[in-house]
Design a protein around this motif. Structure first.
Motif, PDB file in Angstrom:
ATOM      1  N   SER A  53       0.833  -1.207   0.000  1.00  0.00           N
ATOM      2  CA  SER A  53       0.000   0.000   0.000  1.00  0.00           C
ATOM      3  C   SER A  53       0.869   1.259   0.000  1.00  0.00           C
ATOM      4  O   SER A  53       0.588   2.224  -0.724  1.00  0.00           O
ATOM      5  CB  SER A  53      -0.919  -0.013   1.217  1.00  0.00           C
ATOM      6  N   TYR A  54       1.928   1.248   0.789  1.00  0.00           N
ATOM      7  CA  TYR A  54       2.853   2.383   0.842  1.00  0.00           C
ATOM      8  C   TYR A  54       3.501   2.606  -0.526  1.00  0.00           C
ATOM      9  O   TYR A  54       3.543   3.733  -1.021  1.00  0.00           O
ATOM     10  CB  TYR A  54       3.913   2.148   1.917  1.00  0.00           C
ATOM     11  N   TYR A  55       3.977   1.548  -1.142  1.00  0.00           N
ATOM     12  CA  TYR A  55       4.591   1.663  -2.467  1.00  0.00           C
ATOM     13  C   TYR A  55       3.600   2.202  -3.492  1.00  0.00           C
ATOM     14  O   TYR A  55       3.955   3.012  -4.349  1.00  0.00           O
ATOM     15  CB  TYR A  55       5.136   0.312  -2.935  1.00  0.00           C
ATOM     16  N   GLN A  56       2.343   1.773  -3.410  1.00  0.00           N
ATOM     17  CA  GLN A  56       1.316   2.270  -4.325  1.00  0.00           C
ATOM     18  C   GLN A  56       1.063   3.757  -4.098  1.00  0.00           C
ATOM     19  O   GLN A  56       0.918   4.517  -5.052  1.00  0.00           O
ATOM     20  CB  GLN A  56       0.020   1.480  -4.160  1.00  0.00           C
ATOM     21  N   ARG A  57       1.003   4.170  -2.822  1.00  0.00           N
ATOM     22  CA  ARG A  57       0.751   5.591  -2.497  1.00  0.00           C
ATOM     23  C   ARG A  57       1.826   6.502  -3.055  1.00  0.00           C
ATOM     24  O   ARG A  57       1.544   7.613  -3.501  1.00  0.00           O
ATOM     25  CB  ARG A  57       0.667   5.779  -0.987  1.00  0.00           C
ATOM     26  N   ILE A  58       3.077   6.049  -3.014  1.00  0.00           N
ATOM     27  CA  ILE A  58       4.161   6.919  -3.491  1.00  0.00           C
ATOM     28  C   ILE A  58       4.482   6.693  -4.965  1.00  0.00           C
ATOM     29  O   ILE A  58       5.353   7.344  -5.511  1.00  0.00           O
ATOM     30  CB  ILE A  58       5.427   6.786  -2.621  1.00  0.00           C
ATOM     31  N   GLY A  59       3.765   5.769  -5.597  1.00  0.00           N
ATOM     32  CA  GLY A  59       3.901   5.582  -7.038  1.00  0.00           C
ATOM     33  C   GLY A  59       4.989   4.635  -7.479  1.00  0.00           C
ATOM     34  O   GLY A  59       5.315   4.572  -8.657  1.00  0.00           O
ATOM     35  N   HIS A  62       3.602   1.489  -9.716  1.00  0.00           N
ATOM     36  CA  HIS A  62       3.340   1.867 -11.110  1.00  0.00           C
ATOM     37  C   HIS A  62       4.651   2.043 -11.874  1.00  0.00           C
ATOM     38  O   HIS A  62       4.790   1.576 -12.997  1.00  0.00           O
ATOM     39  CB  HIS A  62       2.513   3.153 -11.165  1.00  0.00           C
TER      40      HIS A  62
END
Length: 72
Positions: A53-59, A62
């Motif tokens: 989730s953290y990795y997704q939040r900071i992009g 992607h």
């Protein structure tokens, strides 16, 4: 940063980029890249979900998928 809980109930934030591995002994033990070990109340799967989730939040998720597509 991900928020976790020590076995004594104290909460703290951990830089997810410092994590080398996560194991259940049965307590969840996080080994950092500097060799330090931290035991937390959260289950291994929960820690992995927090990191993702953290990795997704900071992009980062992607960005990593875009790198994979460009190398194909």
């Amino acid at each position: 940063m991900i928020k976790l809980t020590r076995l004594n109930g104290d909460s703290f934030s951990l830089n997810a980029f410092m994590i080398e591995q996560i194991q259940s002994y049965p307590d969840t033990t996080i080994t950092l890249i500097n060799g330090k070990k931290i035991v937390v109340k959260e289950a291994e799967l929960v820690v992995v979900e927090l990191i993702t989730s953290y990795y997704q939040r900071i992009g980062i998720v992607h960005s990593l998928s875009e790198v994979g597509k460009s190398s194909e």
